[in-house]
Design a protein around this motif. Sequence first.
Motif, PDB file in Angstrom:
ATOM      1  N   ASP A  65      -0.718  31.978   8.740  1.00 37.93           N
ATOM      2  CA  ASP A  65      -0.198  33.230   9.295  1.00 37.93           C
ATOM      3  C   ASP A  65      -1.343  34.205   9.525  1.00 37.93           C
ATOM      4  OD1 ASP A  65       2.687  32.655   8.710  1.00 37.93           O
ATOM      5  OD2 ASP A  65       1.989  32.815   6.637  1.00 37.93           O
ATOM      6  N   ILE A  66      -1.217  34.963  10.589  1.00 43.01           N
ATOM      7  CA  ILE A  66      -2.039  36.157  10.788  1.00 43.01           C
ATOM      8  C   ILE A  66      -1.039  37.279  11.049  1.00 43.01           C
ATOM      9  CG2 ILE A  66      -3.682  37.380  12.246  1.00 43.01           C
ATOM     10  CD1 ILE A  66      -5.215  35.299  10.955  1.00 43.01           C
ATOM     11  N   LEU A  67      -1.007  38.224  10.151  1.00 41.30           N
ATOM     12  CA  LEU A  67      -0.060  39.322  10.261  1.00 41.30           C
ATOM     13  C   LEU A  67      -0.809  40.601  10.599  1.00 41.30           C
ATOM     14  CD1 LEU A  67       1.843  38.432   6.986  1.00 41.30           C
ATOM     15  CD2 LEU A  67       2.481  37.775   9.306  1.00 41.30           C
ATOM     16  N   GLU A  68      -0.337  41.319  11.589  1.00 36.34           N
ATOM     17  CA  GLU A  68      -0.950  42.588  11.946  1.00 36.34           C
ATOM     18  C   GLU A  68      -0.330  43.681  11.092  1.00 36.34           C
ATOM     19  OE1 GLU A  68      -2.160  45.069  15.957  1.00 36.34           O
ATOM     20  OE2 GLU A  68      -1.321  43.056  16.113  1.00 36.34           O
ATOM     21  N   CYS A  69      -1.151  44.572  10.567  1.00 36.86           N
ATOM     22  CA  CYS A  69      -0.695  45.626   9.671  1.00 36.86           C
ATOM     23  C   CYS A  69      -0.527  46.944  10.413  1.00 36.86           C
ATOM     24  CB  CYS A  69      -1.706  45.841   8.548  1.00 36.86           C
ATOM     25  SG  CYS A  69      -2.001  44.376   7.556  1.00 36.86           S
ATOM     26  N   ALA A  70       0.360  47.759   9.884  1.00 32.84           N
ATOM     27  CA  ALA A  70       0.511  49.120  10.403  1.00 32.84           C
ATOM     28  C   ALA A  70      -0.756  49.902  10.082  1.00 32.84           C
ATOM     29  CB  ALA A  70       1.723  49.788   9.759  1.00 32.84           C
ATOM     30  N   PRO A  71      -1.112  50.856  10.906  1.00 34.34           N
ATOM     31  CA  PRO A  71      -2.314  51.661  10.626  1.00 34.34           C
ATOM     32  C   PRO A  71      -2.245  52.298   9.240  1.00 34.34           C
ATOM     33  CG  PRO A  71      -1.426  52.163  12.801  1.00 34.34           C
ATOM     34  CD  PRO A  71      -0.427  51.276  12.117  1.00 34.34           C
ATOM     35  N   SER A  72      -3.391  52.256   8.543  1.00 30.90           N
ATOM     36  CA  SER A  72      -3.448  52.832   7.200  1.00 30.90           C
ATOM     37  C   SER A  72      -4.842  53.384   6.947  1.00 30.90           C
ATOM     38  CB  SER A  72      -3.089  51.777   6.155  1.00 30.90           C
ATOM     39  OG  SER A  72      -4.118  50.815   6.067  1.00 30.90           O
ATOM     40  N   LYS A  73      -4.992  54.028   5.830  1.00 30.25           N
ATOM     41  CA  LYS A  73      -6.281  54.610   5.463  1.00 30.25           C
ATOM     42  C   LYS A  73      -7.258  53.580   4.890  1.00 30.25           C
ATOM     43  CE  LYS A  73      -4.306  59.113   4.500  1.00 30.25           C
ATOM     44  NZ  LYS A  73      -4.034  60.130   3.488  1.00 30.25           N
ATOM     45  N   CYS A  74      -6.769  52.392   4.543  1.00 27.98           N
ATOM     46  CA  CYS A  74      -7.626  51.411   3.873  1.00 27.98           C
ATOM     47  C   CYS A  74      -8.377  50.487   4.833  1.00 27.98           C
ATOM     48  CB  CYS A  74      -6.819  50.603   2.871  1.00 27.98           C
ATOM     49  SG  CYS A  74      -5.566  49.564   3.611  1.00 27.98           S
ATOM     50  N   ASN A  75      -8.260  50.699   6.122  1.00 25.25           N
ATOM     51  CA  ASN A  75      -8.977  49.919   7.140  1.00 25.25           C
ATOM     52  C   ASN A  75      -8.531  48.473   7.265  1.00 25.25           C
ATOM     53  OD1 ASN A  75     -10.604  52.071   7.978  1.00 25.25           O
ATOM     54  ND2 ASN A  75     -12.095  51.662   6.365  1.00 25.25           N
ATOM     55  N   VAL A  76      -7.461  48.066   6.612  1.00 27.36           N
ATOM     56  CA  VAL A  76      -6.954  46.702   6.757  1.00 27.36           C
ATOM     57  C   VAL A  76      -6.028  46.665   7.968  1.00 27.36           C
ATOM     58  CG1 VAL A  76      -5.564  44.870   5.717  1.00 27.36           C
ATOM     59  CG2 VAL A  76      -7.165  46.180   4.304  1.00 27.36           C
ATOM     60  N   THR A  77      -6.372  45.808   8.914  1.00 28.79           N
ATOM     61  CA  THR A  77      -5.578  45.703  10.144  1.00 28.79           C
ATOM     62  C   THR A  77      -4.835  44.377  10.254  1.00 28.79           C
ATOM     63  OG1 THR A  77      -7.480  44.828  11.368  1.00 28.79           O
ATOM     64  CG2 THR A  77      -7.146  47.227  11.412  1.00 28.79           C
ATOM     65  N   HIS A  78      -5.292  43.370   9.505  1.00 29.03           N
ATOM     66  CA  HIS A  78      -4.683  42.041   9.580  1.00 29.03           C
ATOM     67  C   HIS A  78      -4.712  41.380   8.201  1.00 29.03           C
ATOM     68  CE1 HIS A  78      -5.999  42.841  13.706  1.00 29.03           C
ATOM     69  NE2 HIS A  78      -5.027  42.019  14.078  1.00 29.03           N
ATOM     70  N   ILE A  79      -3.718  40.524   7.965  1.00 29.03           N
ATOM     71  CA  ILE A  79      -3.648  39.694   6.763  1.00 29.03           C
ATOM     72  C   ILE A  79      -3.563  38.242   7.225  1.00 29.03           C
ATOM     73  CG2 ILE A  79      -2.312  39.096   4.690  1.00 29.03           C
ATOM     74  CD1 ILE A  79      -3.313  41.945   4.530  1.00 29.03           C
ATOM     75  N   ALA A  80      -4.405  37.394   6.649  1.00 31.86           N
ATOM     76  CA  ALA A  80      -4.385  35.961   6.972  1.00 31.86           C
ATOM     77  C   ALA A  80      -4.024  35.180   5.713  1.00 31.86           C
ATOM     78  CB  ALA A  80      -5.751  35.522   7.488  1.00 31.86           C
ATOM     79  N   ASN A  81      -3.043  34.325   5.819  1.00 33.26           N
ATOM     80  CA  ASN A  81      -2.676  33.414   4.736  1.00 33.26           C
ATOM     81  C   ASN A  81      -3.198  32.031   5.105  1.00 33.26           C
ATOM     82  OD1 ASN A  81      -1.178  35.357   3.237  1.00 33.26           O
ATOM     83  ND2 ASN A  81       0.485  35.125   4.691  1.00 33.26           N
ATOM     84  N   TRP A  82      -3.841  31.370   4.163  1.00 35.71           N
ATOM     85  CA  TRP A  82      -4.511  30.122   4.486  1.00 35.71           C
ATOM     86  C   TRP A  82      -4.504  29.134   3.324  1.00 35.71           C
ATOM     87  CZ3 TRP A  82      -8.276  30.012   0.829  1.00 35.71           C
ATOM     88  CH2 TRP A  82      -8.841  31.219   0.426  1.00 35.71           C
ATOM     89  N   THR A  83      -4.817  27.893   3.669  1.00 33.11           N
ATOM     90  CA  THR A  83      -5.086  26.843   2.697  1.00 33.11           C
ATOM     91  C   THR A  83      -6.463  26.280   3.026  1.00 33.11           C
ATOM     92  OG1 THR A  83      -2.748  26.290   2.475  1.00 33.11           O
ATOM     93  CG2 THR A  83      -4.330  24.631   1.740  1.00 33.11           C
ATOM     94  N   MET A  84      -7.332  26.298   2.040  1.00 35.61           N
ATOM     95  CA  MET A  84      -8.679  25.757   2.222  1.00 35.61           C
ATOM     96  C   MET A  84      -8.745  24.360   1.618  1.00 35.61           C
ATOM     97  SD  MET A  84     -12.349  27.046   0.677  1.00 35.61           S
ATOM     98  CE  MET A  84     -11.929  26.516  -0.987  1.00 35.61           C
ATOM     99  N   THR A  85      -9.424  23.461   2.318  1.00 32.35           N
ATOM    100  CA  THR A  85      -9.707  22.133   1.811  1.00 32.35           C
ATOM    101  C   THR A  85     -11.219  21.994   1.774  1.00 32.35           C
ATOM    102  OG1 THR A  85      -7.687  21.327   2.851  1.00 32.35           O
ATOM    103  CG2 THR A  85      -9.273  19.670   2.129  1.00 32.35           C
ATOM    104  N   LEU A  86     -11.762  21.760   0.577  1.00 34.56           N
ATOM    105  CA  LEU A  86     -13.205  21.746   0.360  1.00 34.56           C
ATOM    106  C   LEU A  86     -13.614  20.466  -0.349  1.00 34.56           C
ATOM    107  CD1 LEU A  86     -16.004  23.298   0.100  1.00 34.56           C
ATOM    108  CD2 LEU A  86     -15.138  24.113  -2.101  1.00 34.56           C
ATOM    109  N   THR A  87     -14.668  19.836   0.169  1.00 36.53           N
ATOM    110  CA  THR A  87     -15.299  18.708  -0.500  1.00 36.53           C
ATOM    111  C   THR A  87     -16.783  19.015  -0.595  1.00 36.53           C
ATOM    112  OG1 THR A  87     -13.709  17.195   0.524  1.00 36.53           O
ATOM    113  CG2 THR A  87     -15.649  16.201  -0.491  1.00 36.53           C
ATOM    114  N   LEU A  88     -17.313  19.002  -1.804  1.00 34.41           N
ATOM    115  CA  LEU A  88     -18.724  19.267  -2.006  1.00 34.41           C
ATOM    116  C   LEU A  88     -19.534  17.987  -1.784  1.00 34.41           C
ATOM    117  CD1 LEU A  88     -18.510  21.547  -5.159  1.00 34.41           C
ATOM    118  CD2 LEU A  88     -18.782  22.240  -2.776  1.00 34.41           C
ATOM    119  N   LYS A  89     -20.761  18.157  -1.343  1.00 34.23           N
ATOM    120  CA  LYS A  89     -21.638  16.996  -1.119  1.00 34.23           C
ATOM    121  C   LYS A  89     -21.822  16.244  -2.430  1.00 34.23           C
ATOM    122  CE  LYS A  89     -23.961  18.834   2.871  1.00 34.23           C
ATOM    123  NZ  LYS A  89     -25.166  19.433   3.446  1.00 34.23           N
TER     124      LYS A  89
END
Length: 143
Positions: A65-89
């Motif tokens: 998800d990428i959610l657009e935020c209502a204008p606020s004083k905290c400078n956050v304009t978008h929220i992204a929800n994600w799943t990371m898949t990581l494999t180390l060398k």
Amino acid sequence: MEVIQRFCKIYTDICKISTEDLNEIYSQNIVFIDPITTHRGLDAVKSYFSNLLEQADTCKFNIADILECAPSKCNVTHIANWTMTLTLKGSDRVITLDGTTQLGVKDDIIIYHKDYYDLGEMVYEHVPLLGFVIKKIKGRLAK
């Protein structure tokens, strides 16, 4: 292409980018925060990613998800929800981690990036003895 689209494209597979690609999404004065530390400025973020690229075999983000935020004083304009898949060398272990990122966009460039995820799930639970202890504690707390 808007910066949020460029962000999603770059994060699809971090190991297939160069640190110069970060110029496409982050401002020179980016504030990039994760549960480990805060990076101030594009050069600091590039150094952070350079280290990640040296250690990771794969690092992919499935951005749900990428959610657009209502204008606020905290400078956050978008929220992204994600799943990371990581494999180390040098490791066969795949680390899968859910998280959320707050983004602040101004003039089609990201000026603020803050990640939220369970650091224990990402790091501590994969240390043999420590991981066993943390999983036991979580099990007890869940009862």
